[in-house]
Design an enzyme around this catalytic site. Structure first.
Site: not given
Length: 648
Positions: A335, A304, A198
């Site tokens: 995610h 995601d 991320s």
């Protein structure tokens, strides 16, 4: 489930004994042979743990002193005593104190001397015994670092780049946050690999885009390649907040006290209009892909909905143009870190990747297939290259059917129009569930049941001409696989995994830093359809991707929606659908008005990356007339997307 016996917690004395024995028997002739895998021969319990503060050369907080970022280091002690230098694995993160890393939300902990005790995740436990140093960097303005958070801008990127420079003898570091005693990195050969999920992986992308020397590889997991594309899609806002909210989440108390000016620059630079500004140019790493010298092992979840897959698709394509060495994993999850959906294979593959890229071992990983794709939960396929050879952009045309809003999709050009009214309370799941019904909020176009499998691999586009009844309009387009399947439940709060109560161990532990993590398994759900690619726009951006303007009601506008990158097989017997609608609830924000839009089908088309191109589509649909289910039939899918705040 990985076998528990493959990776275990090594006892400190046993590890030290192994290290001593190997050192004694490692003659020069053996040392000069070509190793294929680094071994856990060094003691994790006796590893050197230290902290330094690297000077970034910036004064983001405006206190008259250049900012120093905290760098926590765990490295094996034996190589230093033997006069040998080690490579570095680095994770630069804003989350080491505020939010935590990994499925268990781990944060850094420290001893009374300020040295790290627990380093989040398994990287240090596993790789330090194998002869790597692990470095955890606090981004400027977070945890123990000076400066301000600027959400992917110069300060964020320089936080990590300066550390790579220091590891290669080009920057200054100090033993304390405010002192003058210098720290050197004489223990490393400078070869650095960056990894992170991320925001952390985003920093790896950004640092690689500087072309910094010494950065040999990056492993960005679910990472952003352009911050504009995290917050907007051609003017359409993807969230009801901007990067200023994000910086507030992670800043330490010093930054909150000193960084009001930087915070205001973030607000001013990221207007909710969705217009492109210099703020976004600074945070667009794709444009600098030609500077990337590091290899890239990219990992992303195809579902995601946080860091949406346009980010990996455009980054991958840009890197391909410059000939960067690449590898890719694509899962069915949202995610989620691969450690939590393919743990054993992930640790093994990552180990081999770092051995090859940082130690120079000829272990063959560069000759293996480029891509691993999760086709069904826990079922993976490979591709020699990605997208696969023979993939070609194929233009499909939507056409009217026998009922309003229930049309067909094929190779032939079509005429006519379809009309729908934006309903901000409806999402892609509502549209897909009613694909075979006339509803006022969407227009759907469907093939007949396929005779052969049809694979889409890459990024799609939908170009349409629409006439709005109001001065503002947001548009969505989604691709749907219509047919029964069992998929990872990506819309669940855990986005496709279930966390169990037992643990598996991956490296060596100490009392303060366990190498054992909660096991996981796939969380699945049975569905009648699967939305597998999406795209959104503000119709006011018809003339420019950079700036939107008010629309003239009754006037036709042509615009192209960029659909997210994917790799999906629509199997024989299923149908492929394209849906065009307005606001995709909780995935984009609604416009200020509620328009009705009329779509000119003769000027509307979808450009899809089909493996086998137009001929594959023709074979898959030959003799498969488009059919519709009974009007009362509603299809089941995953729950609607969540509207909660997300942090990358």
């Amino acid at each position: 489930m990985p076998k528990r016996t493959r990776f275990t917690i090594w006892r400190s004395l046993a590890t030290a004994a192994i290290a001593a024995l190997l050192a004694a028997f490692l003659t020069p002739a053996v040392a000069q042979s070509a190793p294929r895998e680094s071994q856990p021969v060094y003691s994790y319990a006796n590893a050197i743990r230290e902290a330094v503060w690297v000077d970034t050369g910036l004064d983001g907080d405006g206190d008259g002193k250049t900012d120093r970022v905290a760098v926590d280091i765990v490295r094996p002690s034996e190589p230093a005593r033997q006069g040998r230098k080690v490579p570095v694995i680095m994770d630069a993160s804003p989350y080491y104190s505020c939010c935590g890393r990994g499925n268990e939300g781990q944060v850094k902990t420290y001893d009374a001397s300020g040295n790290v005790v627990q380093m989040p995740l398994f990287y240090d436990n596993y790789f330090v015994p194998r002869g790597y140093a692990f470095v955890g960097v606090d981004l400027a303005g977070t945890n123990r670092s000076d400066g301000c958070v600027d959400v992917g801008g110069r300060s964020d990127i320089q936080s990590a780049k300066a550390v790579v420079d220091w590891l290669n003898g080009r920057a200054k570091a100090y033993t304390t946050r405010t002192g003058t005693a210098r720290a050197t990195a004489s223990w490393t050969n400078g070869n650095t690999g960056m990894i992170g999920k991320s925001w952390d992986g985003t920093i790896a992308n950004g640092v690689a885009a500087t072309g910094v020397k010494g950065l040999k590889t990056i492993v960005p997991i679910s990472a952003i390649s352009s911050w504009y594309d995290y917050y907007f899609a051609k003017g359409a806002p993807l969230y009801d907040s901007g990067p200023d909210w994000l910086s507030n989440v992670v800043e330490n108390s010093d930054a909150q006290a000193k960084c009001a000016a930087v915070q205001q620059k973030i607000v001013d630079g990221a207007p909710r209009t969705g217009d492109w500004t210099s703020f976004w140019t600074e945070r667009d790493y794709v444009k600098a892909a030609s500077r990337v010298k590091a290899s890239v092992f990219l990992v992303h979840g195809l579902q995601d909905l946080n860091v949406r897959t346009k980010n990996f698709g455009q980054w991958w394509d840009a890197l391909a143009k410059t000939g960067v060495e690449r590898k890719i994993w694509l899962s069915q999850t949202g995610h989620v870190d691969p450690f939590d959906y393919r743990r054993g294979a992930w640790v093994d593959t990552l180990h081999r990747w770092f051995d090859h890229e940082l130690l120079g071992y000829d272990n063959g990983i560069d000759r293996q297939p480029m891509a691993d794709v999760e086709r069904h939960p826990d079922q993976w396929v490979t591709s020699k290259v990605w997208p696969p050879s023979g993939t070609a952009t194929t233009t499909l045309h939507p056409a009217q059917g026998t009922r309003a809003g229930v049309g067909t999709l094929g190779l032939g050009a079509a005429k006519g129009t379809e009309t729908f009214t934006d309903n901000p309370q409806e999402s892609e799941t509502d549209w897909a569930a009613a694909i075979d019904k006339s509803t006022p909020d969407k227009a759907g176009f469907v093939t007949g049941p396929l005779k052969k499998d049809l694979r889409l691999s890459g990024s799609s586009k939908v170009t349409l001409t629409a006439t709005p009844t109001t001065s503002t309009a947001h548009l969505s387009a989604v691709l749907v696989d219509l047919g029964p399947d069992t998929i990872r439940d990506y819309a669940d709060s855990a986005e496709g995994i279930t966390t169990l109560t037992d643990r598996t161990c991956w490296g060596e532990s100490t009392a303060g830093d366990s190498a054992c993590f909660l096991a996981t398994q796939a969380k699945t759900t049975a569905v009648d359809y699967n939305v597998f690619s999406r795209g959104w726009v503000d119709l006011g951006n018809y003339a420019s991707d950079l700036k939107g303007v008010p629309l003239t009601p009754g006037k036709a506008y042509t615009i192209t929606l960029d659909l997210a990158a994917t790799d999906h097989v629509v199997p024989a017997g299923h149908r492929l659908a394209l849906i065009v609608a307005g606001t995709d609830k909780d995935l984009i924000d609604p416009p200020s008005t509620t328009p009705t839009l009329t779509v000119n089908l003769s000027r509307t088309s979808a450009q899809l990356p089909l493996v086998g191109g137009a001929s594959a589509f023709a074979k898959a649909t030959a003799g498969a007339e488009a059919i519709t289910a009974p009007a009362a039939t509603a299809l089941d899918g995953v729950r609607a997307p969540s509207g909660v705040h997300r942090t990358p």
